[in-house]
Design a protein around this motif. Sequence first.
Motif, PDB file in Angstrom:
ATOM      1  N   ARG A  43       0.838  -1.201   0.000  1.00  0.00           N
ATOM      2  CA  ARG A  43       0.000   0.000   0.000  1.00  0.00           C
ATOM      3  C   ARG A  43       0.878   1.259   0.000  1.00  0.00           C
ATOM      4  O   ARG A  43       0.977   1.965   1.010  1.00  0.00           O
ATOM      5  N   PRO A  44       1.489   1.571  -1.132  1.00  0.00           N
ATOM      6  CA  PRO A  44       2.349   2.750  -1.187  1.00  0.00           C
ATOM      7  C   PRO A  44       1.614   4.063  -0.946  1.00  0.00           C
ATOM      8  O   PRO A  44       2.234   5.054  -0.560  1.00  0.00           O
ATOM      9  N   SER A  45       0.309   4.061  -1.161  1.00  0.00           N
ATOM     10  CA  SER A  45      -0.455   5.298  -0.965  1.00  0.00           C
ATOM     11  C   SER A  45      -0.374   5.800   0.475  1.00  0.00           C
ATOM     12  O   SER A  45      -0.603   6.989   0.740  1.00  0.00           O
ATOM     13  N   LEU A  46      -0.037   4.915   1.403  1.00  0.00           N
ATOM     14  CA  LEU A  46       0.055   5.288   2.815  1.00  0.00           C
ATOM     15  C   LEU A  46       1.434   5.817   3.180  1.00  0.00           C
ATOM     16  O   LEU A  46       1.661   6.229   4.328  1.00  0.00           O
ATOM     17  N   GLY A  47       2.356   5.821   2.242  1.00  0.00           N
ATOM     18  CA  GLY A  47       3.716   6.261   2.527  1.00  0.00           C
ATOM     19  C   GLY A  47       3.818   7.748   2.781  1.00  0.00           C
ATOM     20  O   GLY A  47       3.032   8.552   2.249  1.00  0.00           O
ATOM     21  N   SER A  48       4.798   8.137   3.606  1.00  0.00           N
ATOM     22  CA  SER A  48       5.054   9.555   3.875  1.00  0.00           C
ATOM     23  C   SER A  48       6.505   9.735   4.288  1.00  0.00           C
ATOM     24  O   SER A  48       7.138   8.812   4.818  1.00  0.00           O
ATOM     25  N   ALA A  49       7.019  10.934   4.072  1.00  0.00           N
ATOM     26  CA  ALA A  49       8.395  11.235   4.464  1.00  0.00           C
ATOM     27  C   ALA A  49       8.571  11.138   5.973  1.00  0.00           C
ATOM     28  O   ALA A  49       9.633  10.716   6.460  1.00  0.00           O
ATOM     29  N   GLU A  50       7.546  11.515   6.718  1.00  0.00           N
ATOM     30  CA  GLU A  50       7.631  11.458   8.181  1.00  0.00           C
ATOM     31  C   GLU A  50       7.798  10.020   8.654  1.00  0.00           C
ATOM     32  O   GLU A  50       8.604   9.738   9.552  1.00  0.00           O
ATOM     33  N   LYS A  51       7.059   9.107   8.050  1.00  0.00           N
ATOM     34  CA  LYS A  51       7.204   7.698   8.408  1.00  0.00           C
ATOM     35  C   LYS A  51       8.602   7.200   8.034  1.00  0.00           C
ATOM     36  O   LYS A  51       9.216   6.446   8.786  1.00  0.00           O
ATOM     37  N   GLY A  52       9.099   7.629   6.886  1.00  0.00           N
ATOM     38  CA  GLY A  52      10.434   7.222   6.473  1.00  0.00           C
ATOM     39  C   GLY A  52      11.504   7.660   7.449  1.00  0.00           C
ATOM     40  O   GLY A  52      12.427   6.902   7.774  1.00  0.00           O
ATOM     41  N   LYS A  53      11.386   8.878   7.927  1.00  0.00           N
ATOM     42  CA  LYS A  53      12.358   9.400   8.906  1.00  0.00           C
ATOM     43  C   LYS A  53      12.338   8.579  10.181  1.00  0.00           C
ATOM     44  O   LYS A  53      13.401   8.223  10.731  1.00  0.00           O
ATOM     45  N   GLU A  54      11.156   8.249  10.664  1.00  0.00           N
ATOM     46  CA  GLU A  54      11.045   7.476  11.897  1.00  0.00           C
ATOM     47  C   GLU A  54      11.471   6.027  11.713  1.00  0.00           C
ATOM     48  O   GLU A  54      12.036   5.414  12.629  1.00  0.00           O
ATOM     49  N   LEU A  55      11.219   5.469  10.547  1.00  0.00           N
ATOM     50  CA  LEU A  55      11.696   4.112  10.272  1.00  0.00           C
ATOM     51  C   LEU A  55      13.206   4.039  10.405  1.00  0.00           C
ATOM     52  O   LEU A  55      13.751   3.143  11.070  1.00  0.00           O
ATOM     53  N   LEU A  56      13.910   4.998   9.805  1.00  0.00           N
ATOM     54  CA  LEU A  56      15.372   4.999   9.849  1.00  0.00           C
ATOM     55  C   LEU A  56      15.885   5.247  11.264  1.00  0.00           C
ATOM     56  O   LEU A  56      16.864   4.615  11.694  1.00  0.00           O
ATOM     57  N   ALA A  57      15.237   6.144  11.991  1.00  0.00           N
ATOM     58  CA  ALA A  57      15.666   6.428  13.365  1.00  0.00           C
ATOM     59  C   ALA A  57      15.511   5.193  14.245  1.00  0.00           C
ATOM     60  O   ALA A  57      16.383   4.879  15.072  1.00  0.00           O
ATOM     61  N   SER A  58      14.413   4.473  14.073  1.00  0.00           N
ATOM     62  CA  SER A  58      14.188   3.270  14.867  1.00  0.00           C
ATOM     63  C   SER A  58      15.221   2.198  14.535  1.00  0.00           C
ATOM     64  O   SER A  58      15.756   1.530  15.435  1.00  0.00           O
ATOM     65  N   LEU A  59      15.525   2.035  13.259  1.00  0.00           N
ATOM     66  CA  LEU A  59      16.512   1.026  12.867  1.00  0.00           C
ATOM     67  C   LEU A  59      17.892   1.361  13.415  1.00  0.00           C
ATOM     68  O   LEU A  59      18.638   0.475  13.841  1.00  0.00           O
ATOM     69  N   ALA A  60      18.244   2.650  13.427  1.00  0.00           N
ATOM     70  CA  ALA A  60      19.531   3.049  14.007  1.00  0.00           C
ATOM     71  C   ALA A  60      19.577   2.692  15.491  1.00  0.00           C
ATOM     72  O   ALA A  60      20.608   2.241  15.998  1.00  0.00           O
ATOM     73  N   ASP A  61      18.477   2.883  16.182  1.00  0.00           N
ATOM     74  CA  ASP A  61      18.430   2.510  17.594  1.00  0.00           C
ATOM     75  C   ASP A  61      18.592   0.999  17.767  1.00  0.00           C
ATOM     76  O   ASP A  61      19.313   0.530  18.650  1.00  0.00           O
ATOM     77  N   SER A  62      17.922   0.237  16.914  1.00  0.00           N
ATOM     78  CA  SER A  62      18.009  -1.225  17.006  1.00  0.00           C
ATOM     79  C   SER A  62      19.419  -1.727  16.741  1.00  0.00           C
ATOM     80  O   SER A  62      19.828  -2.763  17.269  1.00  0.00           O
ATOM     81  N   PHE A  63      20.174  -0.991  15.931  1.00  0.00           N
ATOM     82  CA  PHE A  63      21.524  -1.420  15.579  1.00  0.00           C
ATOM     83  C   PHE A  63      22.444  -1.441  16.795  1.00  0.00           C
ATOM     84  O   PHE A  63      23.458  -2.148  16.796  1.00  0.00           O
TER      85      PHE A  63
END
Length: 288
Positions: free
Chosen positions: A222-242
């Motif tokens: 469902r790409p229609s639900l995508g947003s830059a804000e979600k992208g930023k938080e996805l990357l921040a969360s992954l950095a924390d998990s690392f």
Amino acid sequence: MSGSDIRTAATAYGLVPADTTEDVRARGAGAATRVAVLPVGSFEQHGPYLPLATDTLVACAIAREIAGTYPVHLLPPVTIACSHEHAAWPGTVSISSVTLHSVVRDIAASLRRSGVEALVLVNGHGGNYVLGNAVQESSARGERMALFPAPEDWEAARERSGVETSLLTDMHAGEIETSILLHAHPELVRPGYESADFVADDRRHLLTLGMSAYTDSGVIGRPSLGSAEKGKELLASLADSFGAYFALLTSAGSGAPARGASTPALGTGTPALGAGTPSAGAEAAGSE
């Protein structure tokens, strides 16, 4: 501007790190164990609105986020990998799993010769199943290697960012990948994702039939639900998990944590963005 600021700014504009040899020397000085990060992507169709290099761009975005937080040696990406399931679409290019395995093993050996003892594979394409085998074999030889992100890391990132689509449904060119590119490379996202949603949760014969058996557009999600804000938080969360991976790889002993502990065992990471159990046909960790 500090050296780290220059490094982050320069890297943000491309896929190739801007380090000099002196940058690498200074970063590794005093480190008991030096860690390199290798983004591994693909060159395959991602529908009519995302570029063929999407998986590489995603892997590099994750790796840049990691390099901005931890003292790692950021490597340039592997840009062509195992995309055989996408062969029905023009532009897709693949190498064999044997070749990808050899490339990873050669890179790890070269790093060890230069004093970099640990390697993390940041995988952006679920079809790169062989990366898991490369890590298992490396760990069995007593070498330090890990695969990131695991499905649990993607699930934590999905929840933190507010991504609505499940990892099962968000299989290819969906909400997660579209969000990360809208944040990291908005200039590369073309119109059309707003109306491209397509769901195909039962993909049990994917490895046999390929993607074209399940989607005409090349999109599953469902790409229609995508947003830059979600992208930023996805990357921040992954950095924390690392952080758990970095701590494990740089610890004096690299054995597995106690049973039930949340810290990942060395080398047991599952291929990210779409790597799942072939028998189920569902790409358990998100996009493919």
